[in-house]
Motif scaffolding. Structure first.
Motif, PDB file in Angstrom:
ATOM      1  N   LEU A  10     -12.096 -19.672 -28.512  1.00 56.74           N
ATOM      2  CA  LEU A  10     -13.367 -19.260 -29.553  1.00 56.74           C
ATOM      3  C   LEU A  10     -12.800 -19.457 -30.944  1.00 56.74           C
ATOM      4  O   LEU A  10     -11.738 -19.275 -31.252  1.00 56.74           O
ATOM      5  N   GLY A  11     -13.953 -20.144 -31.562  1.00 54.10           N
ATOM      6  CA  GLY A  11     -14.274 -20.525 -33.062  1.00 54.10           C
ATOM      7  C   GLY A  11     -15.046 -19.958 -33.712  1.00 54.10           C
ATOM      8  O   GLY A  11     -16.050 -19.564 -33.159  1.00 54.10           O
ATOM      9  N   PHE A  12     -15.031 -19.340 -34.960  1.00 53.58           N
ATOM     10  CA  PHE A  12     -16.200 -18.936 -35.955  1.00 53.58           C
ATOM     11  C   PHE A  12     -16.105 -20.088 -36.786  1.00 53.58           C
ATOM     12  O   PHE A  12     -15.347 -20.393 -37.466  1.00 53.58           O
ATOM     13  N   SER A 375     -28.285  -8.695 -25.123  1.00 52.25           N
ATOM     14  CA  SER A 375     -27.134  -7.644 -25.118  1.00 52.25           C
ATOM     15  C   SER A 375     -25.631  -8.188 -24.935  1.00 52.25           C
ATOM     16  O   SER A 375     -25.770  -9.698 -24.349  1.00 52.25           O
ATOM     17  N   PRO A 376     -24.697  -7.710 -25.239  1.00 53.76           N
ATOM     18  CA  PRO A 376     -23.518  -8.074 -25.111  1.00 53.76           C
ATOM     19  C   PRO A 376     -23.128  -8.820 -23.551  1.00 53.76           C
ATOM     20  O   PRO A 376     -22.242  -9.635 -23.445  1.00 53.76           O
ATOM     21  N   THR A 377     -23.624  -7.901 -22.722  1.00 48.66           N
ATOM     22  CA  THR A 377     -23.324  -8.501 -21.254  1.00 48.66           C
ATOM     23  C   THR A 377     -24.206  -9.832 -20.957  1.00 48.66           C
ATOM     24  O   THR A 377     -23.538 -10.671 -20.261  1.00 48.66           O
ATOM     25  N   GLY A 378     -25.261  -9.759 -21.470  1.00 43.08           N
ATOM     26  CA  GLY A 378     -26.119 -10.902 -21.458  1.00 43.08           C
ATOM     27  C   GLY A 378     -25.715 -12.135 -21.958  1.00 43.08           C
ATOM     28  O   GLY A 378     -25.452 -13.250 -21.471  1.00 43.08           O
ATOM     29  N   ILE A 379     -25.098 -12.129 -23.229  1.00 46.50           N
ATOM     30  CA  ILE A 379     -24.109 -13.174 -23.934  1.00 46.50           C
ATOM     31  C   ILE A 379     -23.113 -13.663 -23.102  1.00 46.50           C
ATOM     32  O   ILE A 379     -22.713 -14.755 -22.953  1.00 46.50           O
ATOM     33  N   ALA A 380     -22.317 -12.683 -22.612  1.00 46.59           N
ATOM     34  CA  ALA A 380     -21.115 -13.021 -21.786  1.00 46.59           C
ATOM     35  C   ALA A 380     -21.335 -13.739 -20.541  1.00 46.59           C
ATOM     36  O   ALA A 380     -20.563 -14.558 -20.341  1.00 46.59           O
ATOM     37  N   ASP A 381     -22.682 -13.408 -20.064  1.00 46.58           N
ATOM     38  CA  ASP A 381     -22.871 -14.024 -18.791  1.00 46.58           C
ATOM     39  C   ASP A 381     -23.054 -15.454 -18.838  1.00 46.58           C
ATOM     40  O   ASP A 381     -22.544 -16.253 -18.148  1.00 46.58           O
ATOM     41  N   VAL A 382     -23.811 -15.910 -19.943  1.00 49.52           N
ATOM     42  CA  VAL A 382     -23.910 -17.209 -20.288  1.00 49.52           C
ATOM     43  C   VAL A 382     -22.671 -17.863 -20.665  1.00 49.52           C
ATOM     44  O   VAL A 382     -22.650 -19.052 -19.939  1.00 49.52           O
ATOM     45  N   LEU A 383     -21.994 -17.231 -21.466  1.00 50.80           N
ATOM     46  CA  LEU A 383     -20.667 -17.890 -21.917  1.00 50.80           C
ATOM     47  C   LEU A 383     -19.694 -18.165 -20.442  1.00 50.80           C
ATOM     48  O   LEU A 383     -19.023 -19.261 -20.448  1.00 50.80           O
ATOM     49  N   ASP A 411     -17.486  -6.983 -32.376  1.00 47.71           N
ATOM     50  CA  ASP A 411     -17.623  -5.588 -32.055  1.00 47.71           C
ATOM     51  C   ASP A 411     -18.163  -5.460 -30.454  1.00 47.71           C
ATOM     52  O   ASP A 411     -18.041  -4.567 -30.023  1.00 47.71           O
ATOM     53  N   LEU A 412     -19.115  -6.173 -30.216  1.00 47.30           N
ATOM     54  CA  LEU A 412     -19.867  -6.107 -29.016  1.00 47.30           C
ATOM     55  C   LEU A 412     -19.531  -7.067 -27.865  1.00 47.30           C
ATOM     56  O   LEU A 412     -19.289  -6.652 -26.521  1.00 47.30           O
ATOM     57  N   VAL A 413     -19.506  -8.653 -28.265  1.00 48.24           N
ATOM     58  CA  VAL A 413     -19.223  -9.538 -27.375  1.00 48.24           C
ATOM     59  C   VAL A 413     -17.650  -9.681 -26.957  1.00 48.24           C
ATOM     60  O   VAL A 413     -17.497  -9.618 -25.734  1.00 48.24           O
ATOM     61  N   VAL A 414     -17.007  -9.842 -27.943  1.00 47.79           N
ATOM     62  CA  VAL A 414     -15.677 -10.076 -27.614  1.00 47.79           C
ATOM     63  C   VAL A 414     -15.021  -8.910 -26.644  1.00 47.79           C
ATOM     64  O   VAL A 414     -14.373  -9.234 -25.595  1.00 47.79           O
ATOM     65  N   PRO A 415     -15.281  -7.682 -26.874  1.00 51.39           N
ATOM     66  CA  PRO A 415     -14.702  -6.608 -25.766  1.00 51.39           C
ATOM     67  C   PRO A 415     -15.140  -6.909 -24.536  1.00 51.39           C
ATOM     68  O   PRO A 415     -14.477  -6.671 -23.419  1.00 51.39           O
ATOM     69  N   GLU A 416     -16.413  -7.380 -24.314  1.00 49.41           N
ATOM     70  CA  GLU A 416     -16.934  -7.728 -23.070  1.00 49.41           C
ATOM     71  C   GLU A 416     -16.181  -8.943 -22.496  1.00 49.41           C
ATOM     72  O   GLU A 416     -16.022  -8.924 -21.040  1.00 49.41           O
ATOM     73  N   LEU A 417     -15.944  -9.763 -23.000  1.00 46.73           N
ATOM     74  CA  LEU A 417     -15.232 -11.203 -22.595  1.00 46.73           C
ATOM     75  C   LEU A 417     -13.729 -10.594 -22.232  1.00 46.73           C
ATOM     76  O   LEU A 417     -13.238 -10.951 -21.287  1.00 46.73           O
ATOM     77  N   GLN A 418     -13.346  -9.632 -22.936  1.00 46.31           N
ATOM     78  CA  GLN A 418     -11.671  -9.344 -22.850  1.00 46.31           C
ATOM     79  C   GLN A 418     -12.005  -8.458 -21.517  1.00 46.31           C
ATOM     80  O   GLN A 418     -10.888  -8.649 -20.590  1.00 46.31           O
ATOM     81  N   LEU A 422     -11.590 -12.870 -19.719  1.00 43.13           N
ATOM     82  CA  LEU A 422     -11.893 -14.154 -20.273  1.00 43.13           C
ATOM     83  C   LEU A 422     -11.332 -14.482 -21.544  1.00 43.13           C
ATOM     84  O   LEU A 422     -10.932 -15.733 -21.807  1.00 43.13           O
ATOM     85  N   PHE A 423     -10.995 -13.572 -22.245  1.00 39.59           N
ATOM     86  CA  PHE A 423     -10.391 -13.890 -23.583  1.00 39.59           C
ATOM     87  C   PHE A 423      -9.545 -13.210 -23.930  1.00 39.59           C
ATOM     88  O   PHE A 423      -9.187 -11.809 -23.375  1.00 39.59           O
ATOM     89  N   ARG A 424      -8.444 -13.413 -24.544  1.00 37.56           N
ATOM     90  CA  ARG A 424      -7.004 -12.472 -25.076  1.00 37.56           C
ATOM     91  C   ARG A 424      -7.488 -11.524 -25.766  1.00 37.56           C
ATOM     92  O   ARG A 424      -8.589 -11.206 -26.557  1.00 37.56           O
ATOM     93  N   THR A 425      -6.525 -10.305 -25.583  1.00 36.01           N
ATOM     94  CA  THR A 425      -6.791  -9.192 -26.444  1.00 36.01           C
ATOM     95  C   THR A 425      -5.796  -9.212 -27.284  1.00 36.01           C
ATOM     96  O   THR A 425      -6.181  -8.135 -28.393  1.00 36.01           O
TER      97      THR A 425
END
Length: 458
Positions: A10-12, A375-383, A411-418, A422-425
């Motif tokens: 992930l990049g910002f 929502s965070p879960t909806g965004i994470a589903d797409v990614l 605050d919302l999507v990164v924890p769901e990916l973790q 899917l993503f580092r902690t």
């Protein structure tokens, strides 16, 4: 045997006035974001808190006030190398990718600045190479015309070759600092590069030690054949807008970029493909769609019914822009592309009864990067779907407004990916190369001496 799941990168990308043109008008946003050190530094720290691989700094060497309604972030831009050095001082682990327009730069100065920042940041800098699209830039640098695509890429190719040779001009152990003898450097490990090309003649060596990363990671974007060729040969990361192609199109684009690597002696794992995605998220889907509507409502945008009619394949002449589209047109008569545009708009606005103004607003942003709302879960589903289906190795996140859009993603999507693995902690390495999973290259001069010594011993 258990296998380790592939991890998303992930990049910002920092657009201080927000990805959406009117986002700076939202209460809590910062109209002065491009020159506000508190906002810029806080954004980098927030991305680092989210364990992002990198903080991406774009650049442009022109300021065009005519862009203020469509792309206000392009009107004012802090100089990217200076910006990167400033951010390096207030962060500890996140990678920092900065942009240089090679068409209007000299490689020795750029190599020196980037090597310096790499040392000051502990090995966290990366370079995004752009050749520039604005013809107005030429007159800012004493030129009569902006070069065509072929010349710009020929220049950029030599530019990169000079950079990489200069970064290797000091071997890793060239500074010996021998206090007993007073010998500071081993001159046999500091090298002239004696580069002579069509555009550049550079003797070297650099007067900065080899970068912490050995070679600074390179990034490029662009869909042209020359861009893809340059990327295959030199880039460690390809930043794309393939997200606008839809999932199937992005998979094909990803496959094309990866397939080019073997011809230049590289493996698919040596280059990451990172498309841009604009993310509107909130605790619930309804709140996310309300945010989307609120931000789009702030944009300064007229409705060109002629253009919209052509895009949808419908006759909308004389219609009220605020009328519901389905009330003024037979949507079954829309073209195949028009049907897709309407479906995308309905998904983004979160409703079926969209107005002409609403579908026009989504349509006008359609060519930038894919927008996703949820929502965070909806965004994470797409990614997750795009990542697992090999449309991407990760994503460049474009928050629609700053700073709250970044905060929401972290605050919302990164924890769901973790949570999904899917993503580092936590960061596992310290350099940008570490974060991207890239090996540190061997020094070309040291490698040549080792080969020479091996032959001599036979």
């Amino acid at each position: 045997m258990a296998t380790t799941r592939r991890r998303m990168h992930l990049g910002f990308t920092i657009w201080p006035t927000g990805f959406l043109p009117g986002a700076w008008r939202l209460p809590g946003s910062a109209p002065d974001g491009n020159s506000n050190p508190r906002l810029l530094q806080a954004a980098a720290r927030t991305a680092e808190r989210g364990k992002f691989d990198f903080f991406f700094i774009g650049d442009r060497v022109v300021g065009l006030t005519a862009s203020q309604y469509a792309a206000p972030n392009e009107v004012l831009r802090p100089e990217a190398l200076t910006f990167a050095a400033n951010v390096a001082a207030v962060t500890e682990r996140i990678g920092l990718i900065t942009t240089v327009n090679t068409t209007y730069a000299e490689p020795y100065n750029v190599a020196r600045a980037l090597a310096t920042i790499d040392h000051l940041s502990g090995g966290r800098i990366g370079l995004n190479v752009v050749t520039g699209k604005n013809e107005e830039a030429a007159r800012n640098f004493g030129r009569n015309e902006h070069w065509d695509n072929t010349r710009r890429y020929d220049w950029a190719t030599e530019f990169i070759e000079v950079l990489q040779r200069l970064w290797d001009s000091w071997e890793d152990d060239a500074r010996i600092s021998d206090t007993e003898t007073g010998r500071f450097v081993d001159e046999n490990r500091v090298h002239r590069i004696d580069y002579k090309g069509e555009f550049f003649s550079v003797t070297g060596p650099l007067n900065v030690e080899r970068p912490v990363q050995g070679q600074i990671p390179l990034i490029n974007a662009g869909a042209s054949e020359r861009s893809r060729e340059l990327g295959a040969r030199y880039s460690d990361l390809r930043f794309t807008n393939s997200s606008v192609l839809g999932l199937a199109g992005a998979i094909e684009y990803y496959s094309d970029l990866k397939s080019r690597l073997a011809a230049v002696g590289r493996s698919p794992e040596e280059q990451l493909v990172i498309p841009g995605i604009a993310v509107y998220t909130a605790p619930t889907s309804q709140e996310a769609h309300e945010l989307y509507a609120r931000l789009h409502g702030l944009a300064h945008r007229t409705v060109d019914l002629g253009k919209l009619s052509g895009a949808l394949g419908l006759d909308l002449a004389g219609a009220d822009p605020d009328a519901v589209l389905g009330d003024v047109a037979d949507l079954t008569a829309a073209s195949e592309e028009g049907t897709l545009i309407v479906a995308e708009a309905r998904e983004l606005w979160g409703k079926d009864d969209i107005t002409l103004r609403e579908v026009n607003s989504s349509f006008q942003r359609r060519g930038w990067f894919k927008e996703i709302v949820g929502s965070p879960t909806g965004i994470a589903d797409v990614l997750e779907e795009w990542f697992d289906k090999r449309a991407a190795d990760g994503f460049m996140i474009f928050p629609p407004h700053t700073p709250d859009g970044l905060d929401a993603f972290v605050d919302l999507v990164v924890p769901e990916l973790q949570r999904r693995g899917l993503f580092r902690t936590e960061y596992e390495g310290h350099t940008l190369r570490d974060h991207l999973g890239l090996a540190r290259p061997e020094n070309r001069f040291a490698a040549e001496r080792a080969r020479h010594d091996a032959v001599a011993e036979r």
